[in-house]
Design a protein around this motif. Structure first.
Motif, mmCIF file in Angstrom:
data_model
loop_
_atom_site.group_PDB
_atom_site.id
_atom_site.type_symbol
_atom_site.label_atom_id
_atom_site.label_comp_id
_atom_site.label_asym_id
_atom_site.label_seq_id
_atom_site.Cartn_x
_atom_site.Cartn_y
_atom_site.Cartn_z
ATOM 1 N N ALA A 102 78.632 39.827 28.088
ATOM 2 C CA ALA A 102 77.414 40.069 27.312
ATOM 3 C C ALA A 102 77.134 41.562 27.213
ATOM 4 C CB ALA A 102 76.231 39.359 27.965
ATOM 5 N N ALA A 103 76.480 41.951 26.142
ATOM 6 C CA ALA A 103 75.996 43.316 26.014
ATOM 7 C C ALA A 103 74.669 43.485 26.734
ATOM 8 C CB ALA A 103 75.845 43.687 24.545
ATOM 9 N N VAL A 104 73.895 42.410 26.824
ATOM 10 C CA VAL A 104 72.589 42.457 27.498
ATOM 11 C C VAL A 104 72.311 41.081 28.090
ATOM 12 C CG1 VAL A 104 71.472 42.048 25.263
ATOM 13 C CG2 VAL A 104 70.107 42.858 27.186
ATOM 14 N N PHE A 105 71.798 41.051 29.319
ATOM 15 C CA PHE A 105 71.535 39.772 29.972
ATOM 16 C C PHE A 105 70.393 39.935 30.971
ATOM 17 C CE2 PHE A 105 74.986 41.924 32.200
ATOM 18 C CZ PHE A 105 74.565 41.923 33.519
ATOM 19 N N THR A 127 67.068 37.820 19.352
ATOM 20 C CA THR A 127 67.116 37.273 20.702
ATOM 21 C C THR A 127 68.338 37.809 21.432
ATOM 22 O OG1 THR A 127 68.446 35.361 20.051
ATOM 23 C CG2 THR A 127 66.039 35.151 19.869
ATOM 24 N N LEU A 128 68.368 37.630 22.763
ATOM 25 C CA LEU A 128 69.534 38.062 23.522
ATOM 26 C C LEU A 128 70.779 37.324 23.057
ATOM 27 C CD1 LEU A 128 68.173 38.369 27.178
ATOM 28 C CD2 LEU A 128 68.138 40.042 25.316
ATOM 29 N N SER A 129 70.633 36.044 22.765
ATOM 30 C CA SER A 129 71.761 35.250 22.307
ATOM 31 C C SER A 129 72.332 35.793 20.998
ATOM 32 C CB SER A 129 71.335 33.789 22.124
ATOM 33 O OG SER A 129 72.397 33.013 21.607
ATOM 34 N N VAL A 130 71.454 36.141 20.075
ATOM 35 C CA VAL A 130 71.903 36.677 18.788
ATOM 36 C C VAL A 130 72.575 38.031 18.975
ATOM 37 C CG1 VAL A 130 71.090 37.608 16.585
ATOM 38 C CG2 VAL A 130 70.269 35.381 17.380
ATOM 39 N N VAL A 135 77.640 41.163 18.990
ATOM 40 C CA VAL A 135 78.590 42.084 19.618
ATOM 41 C C VAL A 135 79.945 41.409 19.787
ATOM 42 C CG1 VAL A 135 79.124 43.391 21.714
ATOM 43 C CG2 VAL A 135 76.797 43.419 20.777
ATOM 44 N N ARG A 136 79.958 40.179 20.258
ATOM 45 C CA ARG A 136 81.236 39.474 20.458
ATOM 46 C C ARG A 136 81.984 39.325 19.142
ATOM 47 N NH1 ARG A 136 78.056 35.791 24.206
ATOM 48 N NH2 ARG A 136 78.574 36.531 26.300
ATOM 49 N N SER A 137 81.281 38.987 18.090
ATOM 50 C CA SER A 137 81.932 38.826 16.786
ATOM 51 C C SER A 137 82.526 40.149 16.311
ATOM 52 C CB SER A 137 80.934 38.300 15.753
ATOM 53 O OG SER A 137 80.486 37.003 16.096
ATOM 54 N N ALA A 138 81.798 41.250 16.536
ATOM 55 C CA ALA A 138 82.297 42.565 16.131
ATOM 56 C C ALA A 138 83.546 42.947 16.918
ATOM 57 C CB ALA A 138 81.206 43.618 16.318
ATOM 58 N N LEU A 139 83.614 42.549 18.182
ATOM 59 C CA LEU A 139 84.777 42.872 19.011
ATOM 60 C C LEU A 139 85.952 41.953 18.731
ATOM 61 C CD1 LEU A 139 83.091 43.635 22.457
ATOM 62 C CD2 LEU A 139 83.657 45.209 20.597
ATOM 63 N N LEU A 140 85.672 40.736 18.261
ATOM 64 C CA LEU A 140 86.741 39.796 17.935
ATOM 65 C C LEU A 140 87.406 40.116 16.606
ATOM 66 C CD1 LEU A 140 85.207 36.387 19.071
ATOM 67 C CD2 LEU A 140 87.271 37.453 19.980
ATOM 68 N N GLU A 141 86.613 40.666 15.675
ATOM 69 C CA GLU A 141 87.126 40.945 14.335
ATOM 70 C C GLU A 141 86.896 42.408 13.967
ATOM 71 O OE1 GLU A 141 88.835 38.791 12.753
ATOM 72 O OE2 GLU A 141 88.372 37.000 13.927
ATOM 73 N N PRO A 142 87.493 43.342 14.717
ATOM 74 C CA PRO A 142 87.273 44.760 14.401
ATOM 75 C C PRO A 142 87.878 45.119 13.045
ATOM 76 C CG PRO A 142 89.010 44.525 16.042
ATOM 77 C CD PRO A 142 88.413 43.159 15.850
ATOM 78 N N GLY A 143 87.207 46.015 12.364
ATOM 79 C CA GLY A 143 87.734 46.468 11.083
ATOM 80 C C GLY A 143 87.259 45.688 9.889
ATOM 81 N N THR A 144 86.635 44.524 10.116
ATOM 82 C CA THR A 144 86.120 43.754 8.995
ATOM 83 C C THR A 144 84.785 44.349 8.545
ATOM 84 O OG1 THR A 144 85.003 42.202 10.499
ATOM 85 C CG2 THR A 144 87.240 41.654 9.791
ATOM 86 N N SER A 145 84.436 44.114 7.304
ATOM 87 C CA SER A 145 83.183 44.652 6.793
ATOM 88 C C SER A 145 82.014 44.033 7.554
ATOM 89 C CB SER A 145 83.054 44.362 5.299
ATOM 90 O OG SER A 145 83.139 42.970 5.046
ATOM 91 N N ALA A 146 81.077 44.880 7.960
ATOM 92 C CA ALA A 146 79.966 44.428 8.788
ATOM 93 C C ALA A 146 78.728 44.186 7.935
ATOM 94 C CB ALA A 146 79.659 45.473 9.857
#
Length: 257
Positions: A102-105, A127-130, A135-146
């Motif tokens: 997690a980035a924040v917990f 929310t913390l979940s969101v 963050v996880r999605s950004a790290l799983l798919e780096p380089g994709t348009s955000a």
């Protein structure tokens, strides 16, 4: 926390690492394996090890190696990897493990993260979940348009980069300095007593906003005269009392300000 053979020795206690294991010297791989091992050892005896994603974890996992120790450029070349980030892809054990973090917990009455929670994040209703899923999605798919939410969460006022709790750092970095009312709003929104942050270097573990924010990023170094190692961590006892814990085993109660 650990014994002479680097095994967990903290029983039911919890160890929190607030990010930035990467880019801190030539032993980051060893440190991450150590944290990985300690996490399993602590869990077996009822304790816990918690690693938050910091901006340097995010940078390395997404291919930004501007602060990378030269050793690891050579490692990548020797292994035939075009980019160092390929050695930390989600197909690797540690790469997959890091992307699960997690980035924040919340841990008890404390909100734990690397940079900080900005007023803007609260105003956006995230929310913390969101935040963590973004963050996880950004790290799983780096380089994709955000999308706009990803750009915000991964950007300056997101939890990995924010420095708005520190007057000098805020002024230099162009952050709006957080007010006491902002801190109270954040504490109420997430139901915590205090916010624990790294990212911004302080000379000693420091209490801010009347103890509502605790800054722990004491950059390890050696004393200029004695050459003894200088490092600190925050120790919180079961009764909530906070102490500066030093590498020589000494501690002192954390002054509140």
């Amino acid at each position: 926390i650990i014994d002479d053979e680097l095994h967990w020795a903290f029983g039911h206690g919890h160890l929190v690492v607030l990010g930035d294991v990467f880019d801190r010297g030539p032993h980051q791989t060893e440190l991450l394996w150590l944290i990985y091992k300690l996490e399993a050892e602590a869990a077996r005896v009822g304790g816990g090890v918690h690693l938050a994603i910091g901006n340097h974890e995010s940078m390395v996992l997404t291919g930004d190696d501007r602060y990378l120790n030269p050793k690891y450029r050579r490692v990548a070349a020797l292994l035939g990897a075009d980019r160092y980030a390929l050695l930390w892809s989600r197909q690797t054990l540690l790469g997959q493990w890091l992307r699960s973090k997690a980035a924040v917990f919340r841990l008890g009455q404390y909100l734990c993260l690397h940079g900080g929670i900005s007023r803007e994040l609260v105003d956006r209703g995230l929310t913390l979940s969101v935040v963590n899923q973004t963050v996880r999605s950004a790290l799983l798919e780096p380089g994709t348009s955000a999308d706009m939410q990803t750009e915000f969460v991964m950007g300056q006022n997101g939890p990995l980069w924010y420095r708005g709790y520190f007057q000098d750092a805020a002024r230099k970095g162009g952050f709006k300095l957080a007010e006491q009312s902002d801190i109270e709003l954040i504490r109420g929104r997430f139901g915590v007593q205090a916010i624990l942050v790294g990212h911004t270097t302080v000379p000693a573990v420091t209490s801010l906003y009347g103890g509502r924010v605790i800054a722990v990023q004491v950059y390890p170094h050696r004393d200029e005269q004695t050459h003894a190692p200088v490092m600190e961590g925050l120790m919180i006892r079961k009764d909530g009392q906070m102490f500066r814990a030093r590498v020589d085993g000494s501690s002192e109660m954390l002054p509140r300000s």
